[in-house]
Design an enzyme around this catalytic site. Structure first.
Site, PDB file in Angstrom:
ATOM      1  N   LYS A  79       0.878  -1.189   0.000  1.00  0.00           N
ATOM      2  CA  LYS A  79       0.000   0.000   0.000  1.00  0.00           C
ATOM      3  C   LYS A  79       0.905   1.226   0.000  1.00  0.00           C
ATOM      4  O   LYS A  79       1.856   1.293   0.786  1.00  0.00           O
ATOM      5  CB  LYS A  79      -0.904   0.007   1.234  1.00  0.00           C
ATOM      6  CG  LYS A  79      -1.779   1.265   1.296  1.00  0.00           C
ATOM      7  CD  LYS A  79      -2.787   1.213   2.422  1.00  0.00           C
ATOM      8  CE  LYS A  79      -2.132   1.417   3.770  1.00  0.00           C
ATOM      9  NZ  LYS A  79      -3.134   1.559   4.858  1.00  0.00           N
ATOM     10  N   ARG A 123      -9.983  -1.103   7.141  1.00  0.00           N
ATOM     11  CA  ARG A 123      -9.178  -2.069   7.920  1.00  0.00           C
ATOM     12  C   ARG A 123      -8.685  -1.456   9.234  1.00  0.00           C
ATOM     13  O   ARG A 123      -8.582  -2.125  10.261  1.00  0.00           O
ATOM     14  CB  ARG A 123      -8.076  -2.697   7.082  1.00  0.00           C
ATOM     15  CG  ARG A 123      -6.924  -1.799   6.640  1.00  0.00           C
ATOM     16  CD  ARG A 123      -5.953  -1.493   7.755  1.00  0.00           C
ATOM     17  NE  ARG A 123      -4.631  -1.167   7.321  1.00  0.00           N
ATOM     18  CZ  ARG A 123      -3.854  -0.291   7.916  1.00  0.00           C
ATOM     19  NH1 ARG A 123      -4.289   0.424   8.951  1.00  0.00           N
ATOM     20  NH2 ARG A 123      -2.639  -0.077   7.498  1.00  0.00           N
TER      21      ARG A 123
HETATM   22  N1  LIG Z   1      -3.476   3.613  13.901  1.00  0.00           N
HETATM   23  C1  LIG Z   1      -3.714   3.369  12.632  1.00  0.00           C
HETATM   24  O1  LIG Z   1      -3.769   2.219  12.189  1.00  0.00           O
HETATM   25  C2  LIG Z   1      -3.954   4.509  11.706  1.00  0.00           C
HETATM   26  C3  LIG Z   1      -4.147   4.277  10.338  1.00  0.00           C
HETATM   27  C4  LIG Z   1      -4.391   5.355   9.501  1.00  0.00           C
HETATM   28  C5  LIG Z   1      -4.403   6.643  10.026  1.00  0.00           C
HETATM   29  N2  LIG Z   1      -4.189   6.849  11.361  1.00  0.00           N
HETATM   30  C6  LIG Z   1      -4.216   8.200  11.966  1.00  0.00           C
HETATM   31  O2  LIG Z   1      -5.523   8.504  12.419  1.00  0.00           O
HETATM   32  C7  LIG Z   1      -5.654   9.937  12.527  1.00  0.00           C
HETATM   33  C8  LIG Z   1      -7.014  10.409  11.997  1.00  0.00           C
HETATM   34  O3  LIG Z   1      -7.120  10.151  10.605  1.00  0.00           O
HETATM   35  P1  LIG Z   1      -8.339  10.769   9.724  1.00  0.00           P
HETATM   36  O4  LIG Z   1      -8.176  10.215   8.351  1.00  0.00           O
HETATM   37  O5  LIG Z   1      -9.615  10.593  10.416  1.00  0.00           O
HETATM   38  O6  LIG Z   1      -7.923  12.317   9.705  1.00  0.00           O
HETATM   39  P2  LIG Z   1      -8.819  13.561   9.248  1.00  0.00           P
HETATM   40  O7  LIG Z   1      -7.870  14.642   8.824  1.00  0.00           O
HETATM   41  O8  LIG Z   1      -9.895  13.149   8.320  1.00  0.00           O
HETATM   42  O9  LIG Z   1      -9.535  14.033  10.628  1.00  0.00           O
HETATM   43  C9  LIG Z   1      -8.823  14.464  11.738  1.00  0.00           C
HETATM   44  C10 LIG Z   1      -9.743  15.372  12.562  1.00  0.00           C
HETATM   45  O10 LIG Z   1      -9.087  15.660  13.801  1.00  0.00           O
HETATM   46  C11 LIG Z   1      -9.513  16.978  14.188  1.00  0.00           C
HETATM   47  N3  LIG Z   1      -8.621  17.436  15.246  1.00  0.00           N
HETATM   48  C12 LIG Z   1      -7.325  17.805  15.153  1.00  0.00           C
HETATM   49  N4  LIG Z   1      -6.841  18.120  16.375  1.00  0.00           N
HETATM   50  C13 LIG Z   1      -7.850  17.913  17.270  1.00  0.00           C
HETATM   51  C14 LIG Z   1      -7.982  18.051  18.668  1.00  0.00           C
HETATM   52  N5  LIG Z   1      -6.952  18.454  19.432  1.00  0.00           N
HETATM   53  N6  LIG Z   1      -9.164  17.763  19.240  1.00  0.00           N
HETATM   54  C15 LIG Z   1     -10.214  17.347  18.487  1.00  0.00           C
HETATM   55  N7  LIG Z   1     -10.158  17.202  17.137  1.00  0.00           N
HETATM   56  C16 LIG Z   1      -8.988  17.485  16.548  1.00  0.00           C
HETATM   57  C17 LIG Z   1      -9.466  17.759  12.889  1.00  0.00           C
HETATM   58  O11 LIG Z   1     -10.231  18.951  12.972  1.00  0.00           O
HETATM   59  C18 LIG Z   1     -10.056  16.734  11.911  1.00  0.00           C
HETATM   60  O12 LIG Z   1     -11.461  16.873  11.803  1.00  0.00           O
HETATM   61  C19 LIG Z   1      -4.459  10.515  11.776  1.00  0.00           C
HETATM   62  O13 LIG Z   1      -3.512  10.961  12.716  1.00  0.00           O
HETATM   63  C20 LIG Z   1      -3.898   9.323  11.011  1.00  0.00           C
HETATM   64  O14 LIG Z   1      -2.508   9.433  10.774  1.00  0.00           O
HETATM   65  C21 LIG Z   1      -3.991   5.809  12.196  1.00  0.00           C
END
Ligand SMILES: NC(=O)c1ccc[n+]([C@@H]2O[C@H](COP(=O)([O-])OP(=O)(O)OC[C@H]3O[C@@H](n4cnc5c(N)ncnc54)[C@H](O)[C@@H]3O)[C@@H](O)[C@H]2O)c1
Length: 344
Positions: A79, A123
């Protein structure tokens, strides 16, 4: 001789079960069983970024995630997924966009290229749904979601799938409009009471399960907000104070070595700074799936799940989509070569 290559766009991925959360959770459960048995190959993520770790929250990054998953999947692939945190705000585009390539198990030739954006978010949510299946209280009714982005939408679908008593969802985002949009988008698919929360604290307090899926690099969750018997699912990077990790009764991970290697999440930072030893990890999800470690033992334990996401999960889900696409004859057949050029 040609090299057939199946191309699937996001709509076609959906037509092949890409938005089916139950199916995705079932696949992810098999992946974690194989992960615990060691039937996989998983190099560390290659991270392309334009600065240090902190730069990711402004400049973004692109991750390369290759892997081989054995068992009934027996397939390799990669990916390639980009993240630009300003996309949703500046361009009305998703933060993340992914492409998955699958490779034939014998020749290793590429056999499919497909959208990986939906698969990745499904996933990731399924990991957390699976964690909730094993670690949340069976009578969990209230969930608190911090971050009204793409991932908490699929996480909500996954929690709705595994928590039969779910009655109430609280959603909090720094941007209230995004919380409202979240409710508008999700209320027909998840018909439970949904409300906008005024603070992160209110979102965590009194929630049986709470989730942080934000792009924040500053800790949000404080230990004194967390109630007995709760489950905390952390998806983003440094989203809780160190004491949250210290005070948990069970610290469960998808893959501790990969969490440490990626480096950005709260427990990885704690470990790097010498504030958390390997023995702090109670179990991997695979150990729970295979019955090697006990799951929740009482209604008082505070449990914390941290995941980094593994390329083998994407490959396994993509394999299911690929098989379905061939069966239903969906997608566009391309040919990588007219004939292979072996002697330039
Ligand atoms: N653990 C995993 O397997 C995995 C996999 C993919 C992505 N992620 C991570 O998950 C996170 C979220 O991804 P997404 O696609 O939903 O992102 P996204 O950009 O669609 O949404 C993130 C949201 O967080 C909000 N935000 C930022 N700071 C904040 C705070 N202090 N309090 C409340 N809200 C806040 C933003 O306004 C936004 O709406 C990212 O950090 C991404 O890297 C984790």
């Amino acid at each position: 001789m040609n090299a057939p290559l199946l191309f699937l766009n996001q709509e076609e991925v959906k037509q092949c079960g890409g938005a089916d959360m139950k199916k995705t959770i079932d696949i992810i459960e098999k992946v974690f069983s194989l992960h615990h048995k060691g039937d996989y190959v998983l190099p560390d993520k290659a991270v392309l970024r334009w600065g240090d770790g902190d730069s990711e929250s402004i400049m973004g990054r692109i991750n390369g995630m290759p892997g081989y998953i054995g068992g009934e999947f027996n397939l390799s692939g990669i990916k390639w997924i980009s993240s630009n945190p300003s996309n949703p705000f500046k361009a009305n585009l998703p933060r993340a966009a992914g492409t998955i390539i699958l490779n034939d198990p014998d020749t290793y030739l590429p056999i499919a290229v497909m959208d990986g954006t939906l698969i990745s978010s499904m996933r990731t949510a399924a990991n957390n749904g699976l964690a909730a299946k094993y670690l949340a209280r069976k009578d969990s009714e209230v969930i608190g979601l911090i971050g009204a982005g793409v991932l908490n939408r699929t996480v909500l679908l996954a929690l709705y799938e595994v928590l039969p008593n779910l009655k109430k969802v609280k959603i909090y985002d720094l941007d209230k409009n995004r919380s409202q949009q979240f409710i508008n988008d999700m209320k027909s698919t998840v018909p439970v009471q949904m409300s906008i929360s005024e603070s992160a604290e209110n979102t965590v307090k009194d929630s049986d399960v709470f989730v942080t899926a934000t792009v924040s690099k500053e800790p949000i969750v404080k230990p004194e907000w967390i109630g007995q018997g709760s489950l905390y699912l952390q998806l983003g990077s440094n989203e809780c104070e160190f004491d949250v990790v210290y005070e948990t009764d069970k610290f469960v991970v998808d893959d501790w070595e990969k969490i440490k290697s990626r480096g950005g999440s709260t427990p990885a930072i704690m470990h790097r700074e010498g504030n958390l030893s390997d023995s702090a990890v109670y179990a991997s999800l695979g150990e729970l799936v295979n019955g090697e470690k006990k799951t929740r033992e009482n209604n008082k334990e505070k449990i914390y799940f941290n995941s980094v996401g593994l390329g083998i999960q994407d490959i396994a889900v993509a394999k299911m989509i690929y098989e379905e696409a061939k069966f239903k004859q969906i997608g566009k057949q391309l040919d990588l070569w007219g004939s292979p050029n072996t002697r330039i």
